[in-house]
Scaffold this active site. Structure first.
Site, mmCIF file in Angstrom:
data_model
loop_
_atom_site.group_PDB
_atom_site.id
_atom_site.type_symbol
_atom_site.label_atom_id
_atom_site.label_comp_id
_atom_site.label_asym_id
_atom_site.label_seq_id
_atom_site.Cartn_x
_atom_site.Cartn_y
_atom_site.Cartn_z
ATOM 1 N N GLN A 68 0.816 -1.240 0.179
ATOM 2 C CA GLN A 68 -0.106 0.017 0.123
ATOM 3 C C GLN A 68 1.021 1.182 0.154
ATOM 4 O O GLN A 68 0.350 2.398 -0.235
ATOM 5 C CB GLN A 68 -0.886 0.032 1.298
ATOM 6 N N ASN A 69 2.095 1.018 0.162
ATOM 7 C CA ASN A 69 3.067 2.174 0.153
ATOM 8 C C ASN A 69 3.396 2.966 -1.145
ATOM 9 O O ASN A 69 3.596 2.221 -2.050
ATOM 10 C CB ASN A 69 4.265 1.715 1.025
ATOM 11 N N ASP A 76 6.103 4.699 -1.464
ATOM 12 C CA ASP A 76 7.537 4.825 -1.509
ATOM 13 C C ASP A 76 8.108 3.745 -2.216
ATOM 14 O O ASP A 76 7.316 2.868 -2.845
ATOM 15 C CB ASP A 76 8.186 5.084 -0.050
ATOM 16 N N HIS A 133 -1.730 1.361 -4.109
ATOM 17 C CA HIS A 133 -1.960 2.583 -3.735
ATOM 18 C C HIS A 133 -1.026 3.821 -4.694
ATOM 19 O O HIS A 133 -1.021 5.020 -4.232
ATOM 20 C CB HIS A 133 -2.050 3.143 -2.344
ATOM 21 N N CYS A 154 2.810 17.726 -19.161
ATOM 22 C CA CYS A 154 3.174 16.168 -19.247
ATOM 23 C C CYS A 154 4.147 16.093 -20.246
ATOM 24 O O CYS A 154 3.892 16.593 -21.551
ATOM 25 C CB CYS A 154 1.664 15.886 -19.650
ATOM 26 N N GLY A 207 2.884 -4.490 8.976
ATOM 27 C CA GLY A 207 2.872 -3.264 8.882
ATOM 28 C C GLY A 207 1.621 -2.278 8.491
ATOM 29 O O GLY A 207 1.992 -1.289 8.035
ATOM 30 N N THR A 208 0.444 -2.835 8.531
ATOM 31 C CA THR A 208 -0.571 -2.085 8.289
ATOM 32 C C THR A 208 -1.605 -2.198 9.155
ATOM 33 O O THR A 208 -1.632 -3.224 10.122
ATOM 34 C CB THR A 208 -1.006 -2.686 6.913
ATOM 35 N N SER A 209 -2.444 -1.113 9.433
ATOM 36 C CA SER A 209 -3.462 -1.260 10.448
ATOM 37 C C SER A 209 -4.727 -1.755 9.952
ATOM 38 O O SER A 209 -5.472 -1.813 10.897
ATOM 39 C CB SER A 209 -3.743 0.347 11.068
HETATM 40 C C1 BJW Z 1 4.961 -1.016 12.519
HETATM 41 C C2 BJW Z 1 5.941 -0.324 12.984
HETATM 42 C C3 BJW Z 1 7.282 -1.293 12.854
HETATM 43 C C4 BJW Z 1 4.448 1.068 12.870
HETATM 44 N N1 BJW Z 1 7.355 -2.445 12.745
HETATM 45 N N2 BJW Z 1 4.923 -2.335 12.575
HETATM 46 C C5 BJW Z 1 -16.632 2.326 4.748
HETATM 47 C C6 BJW Z 1 -16.433 0.740 5.009
HETATM 48 C C7 BJW Z 1 -15.512 0.221 4.132
HETATM 49 C C8 BJW Z 1 -14.824 0.954 2.882
HETATM 50 C C9 BJW Z 1 -15.027 2.262 3.089
HETATM 51 C C10 BJW Z 1 -16.030 2.679 3.758
HETATM 52 N N3 BJW Z 1 -16.045 4.057 3.505
HETATM 53 C C11 BJW Z 1 -15.211 4.319 2.403
HETATM 54 C C12 BJW Z 1 -14.623 3.123 2.141
HETATM 55 C C13 BJW Z 1 -13.459 2.700 1.042
HETATM 56 C C14 BJW Z 1 -12.263 3.724 1.331
HETATM 57 C C15 BJW Z 1 -11.874 3.175 3.023
HETATM 58 O O1 BJW Z 1 -11.301 2.206 3.074
HETATM 59 N N4 BJW Z 1 -12.054 3.875 3.724
HETATM 60 C C16 BJW Z 1 -11.558 3.701 5.242
HETATM 61 C C17 BJW Z 1 -11.508 5.046 5.846
HETATM 62 C C18 BJW Z 1 -12.886 3.131 5.932
HETATM 63 N N5 BJW Z 1 -11.357 2.895 0.420
HETATM 64 C C19 BJW Z 1 -11.113 3.567 -0.631
HETATM 65 O O2 BJW Z 1 -11.574 4.719 -1.058
HETATM 66 C C20 BJW Z 1 -10.182 2.850 -1.815
HETATM 67 N N6 BJW Z 1 -10.870 2.902 -2.889
HETATM 68 C C21 BJW Z 1 -12.047 1.967 -3.153
HETATM 69 O O3 BJW Z 1 -12.468 1.556 -2.175
HETATM 70 O O4 BJW Z 1 -12.354 1.954 -4.150
HETATM 71 C C22 BJW Z 1 -13.522 1.470 -4.870
HETATM 72 C C23 BJW Z 1 -13.456 -0.191 -4.499
HETATM 73 C C24 BJW Z 1 -14.784 -0.847 -4.540
HETATM 74 C C25 BJW Z 1 -14.755 -2.156 -4.702
HETATM 75 C C26 BJW Z 1 -13.504 -2.998 -4.718
HETATM 76 C C27 BJW Z 1 -12.464 -2.254 -4.665
HETATM 77 C C28 BJW Z 1 -12.560 -0.822 -4.765
HETATM 78 C C29 BJW Z 1 -8.883 3.731 -1.848
HETATM 79 C C30 BJW Z 1 -8.279 3.885 -0.611
HETATM 80 C C31 BJW Z 1 -6.934 4.684 -1.014
HETATM 81 C C32 BJW Z 1 -6.102 4.931 0.322
HETATM 82 N N7 BJW Z 1 -4.956 5.780 0.115
HETATM 83 C C33 BJW Z 1 -4.001 6.243 1.114
HETATM 84 C C34 BJW Z 1 -3.278 7.554 0.484
HETATM 85 C C35 BJW Z 1 -2.196 7.192 -0.534
HETATM 86 C C36 BJW Z 1 -1.534 7.997 -0.917
HETATM 87 C C37 BJW Z 1 -0.512 8.594 0.208
HETATM 88 O O5 BJW Z 1 0.408 7.727 0.733
HETATM 89 O O6 BJW Z 1 -0.538 9.613 0.648
HETATM 90 O O7 BJW Z 1 -3.244 5.203 1.340
HETATM 91 S S1 BJW Z 1 -4.629 6.447 2.709
HETATM 92 C C38 BJW Z 1 -3.271 5.784 3.535
HETATM 93 O O8 BJW Z 1 -3.918 4.474 4.265
HETATM 94 C C39 BJW Z 1 -2.247 5.282 2.504
HETATM 95 C C40 BJW Z 1 -2.066 4.162 3.016
HETATM 96 O O9 BJW Z 1 -1.531 3.060 2.036
HETATM 97 C C41 BJW Z 1 -3.253 3.565 3.515
HETATM 98 C C42 BJW Z 1 -2.952 2.437 4.657
HETATM 99 O O10 BJW Z 1 -2.248 2.699 5.704
HETATM 100 P P1 BJW Z 1 -1.422 1.913 6.552
HETATM 101 O O11 BJW Z 1 -0.185 1.364 5.436
HETATM 102 O O12 BJW Z 1 -2.055 0.663 7.044
HETATM 103 O O13 BJW Z 1 -0.856 2.825 7.501
HETATM 104 P P2 BJW Z 1 -1.102 3.152 9.143
HETATM 105 O O14 BJW Z 1 -0.466 4.159 9.618
HETATM 106 O O15 BJW Z 1 -2.674 3.122 9.304
HETATM 107 O O16 BJW Z 1 -0.715 1.842 10.048
HETATM 108 C C43 BJW Z 1 0.751 1.667 10.378
HETATM 109 C C44 BJW Z 1 0.637 0.408 10.797
HETATM 110 O O17 BJW Z 1 2.254 -0.039 10.984
HETATM 111 C C45 BJW Z 1 0.173 0.366 12.346
HETATM 112 O O18 BJW Z 1 -0.468 -1.012 12.467
HETATM 113 C C46 BJW Z 1 1.555 0.298 13.230
HETATM 114 O O19 BJW Z 1 1.378 -0.519 14.398
HETATM 115 C C47 BJW Z 1 2.419 -0.434 12.468
HETATM 116 N N8 BJW Z 1 3.935 -0.089 12.764
HETATM 117 N N9 BJW Z 1 5.693 1.093 12.831
HETATM 118 C C48 BJW Z 1 6.148 -2.931 12.167
HETATM 119 N N10 BJW Z 1 8.398 -0.488 13.023
#
Ligand code: BJW
Length: 230
Positions: A87-88, A90, A105, A132, A171-173
């Site tokens: 999902q990163n 980077d 992502h 572009c 490492g994803t929440s």
């Molecule tokens: C360590 C550590 C160490 C720390 N060692 N561990 C209601 C219900 C369900 C879904 C939805 C809903 N309302 C809306 C939705 C859909 C929505 C969604 O999920 N929303 C939620 C808020 C509920 N999703 C979307 O809109 C997606 N698209 C979509 O659904 O399209 C339609 C579709 C339909 C049908 C099928 C398929 C698709 C798009 C989502 C786009 C997310 N974009 C981002 C930004 C990207 C650009 C950027 O980087 O700026 O992506 S948001 C952000 O969160 C980023 C990340 O990739 C993503 C996940 O975060 P991640 O990686 O989990 O990070 P953290 O910080 O949350 O967690 C870090 C973890 O690491 C923690 O657990 C720590 O404990 C751990 N950690 N240090 C090991 N040293």
């Protein structure tokens, strides 16, 4: 044995890339609606372009850690039986040597043209609205997937998840879908599921095994076990 690894911000934390939802994470100081939605971009493109320009510069100055390297070493051994889904945005997995990789992502090192849809490699800033390289229009944005947009590679990911023997989340929440749903999909198709994280998460379905600790420690240890068990 077929393995799918899903990675999140935690795998890059020890490289110095901030996570999203931990204390000190990236959303601090920025509302998610302002910087990671199409509506936020439309409302204030300069803020969003600066935000991603800063992150692109930040990532250029960090290096892969032991966890990225361990996954690349595993791919050296089991080849295309490993798919890393990150999902990163980077590029630390590929700089460590991973090749069988999906950036669901998007990628900071690419731009996306809102006019012609091309995705050119990009290392500079976007805030000054450069043209572009394909169509010449000044409508480039970061090639990242914002809330409400369709992630990349979903067909390939889902095919791999339903066919894998082991699904590992690192490492994803598990707060963002569709990525957060893959553990349930893998489990439904009979895979063993493993979580490697600093702390257990509120997963959609419980993992078969949870190992807590820093990715730089727990990922190499897990990879060593997988290779030794072959
Ligand atoms: C360590 C550590 C160490 C720390 N060692 N561990 C209601 C219900 C369900 C879904 C939805 C809903 N309302 C809306 C939705 C859909 C929505 C969604 O999920 N929303 C939620 C808020 C509920 N999703 C979307 O809109 C997606 N698209 C979509 O659904 O399209 C339609 C579709 C339909 C049908 C099928 C398929 C698709 C798009 C989502 C786009 C997310 N974009 C981002 C930004 C990207 C650009 C950027 O980087 O700026 O992506 S948001 C952000 O969160 C980023 C990340 O990739 C993503 C996940 O975060 P991640 O990686 O989990 O990070 P953290 O910080 O949350 O967690 C870090 C973890 O690491 C923690 O657990 C720590 O404990 C751990 N950690 N240090 C090991 N040293």
């Amino acid at each position: 044995m077929r393995i799918v690894v899903l990675t999140g911000a935690g795998i890059s934390a020890e490289s110095g890339v901030p996570t999203f939802r931990d204390a000190g994470g990236l959303w601090e100081g920025h509302r998610v609606e302002d910087v990671a939605t199409p509506e936020g971009f439309e409302a204030d493109p300069e803020l969003v372009l600066r935000f991603y320009d800063e992150r692109r510069r930040g990532v250029a100055s960090v290096v892969p850690n032991e966890a990225h390297r361990a996954l690349a070493a595993l791919e050296d051994v089991i080849r295309d039986h490993l798919l890393v889904v990150t999902q990163n945005v980077d590029d630390l997995h590929e700089r460590a040597g991973s090749r069988n990789l999906v950036h669901m992502h998007g990628e900071l090192r690419r731009a996306l043209c809102a006019v012609c849809g091309s995705r050119p490699e990009w290392t500079g800033d976007l805030v000054d609205r450069p043209p572009c390289p394909v169509c010449g229009e000044r409508m480039l944005r970061p090639d990242v997937v914002w809330f409400g947009e369709m992630p990349y590679g979903l067909d390939r990911i889902e095919q791999a998840v339903v066919a894998c023997d082991v699904f590992v989340s690192i490492g994803t929440s598990g707060a963002v879908y569709p990525a957060a749903g893959y553990v349930a999909l893998a489990a439904a198709f009979g895979a063993r599921t493993v979580e490697l994280n600093l702390e257990p998460t509120d997963a959609a379905v419980p993992f078969d095994e949870v190992r807590t600790g820093r990715a730089g420690e727990v990922v190499p240890a897990w990879v060593d076990e997988v290779i030794a068990a072959r």
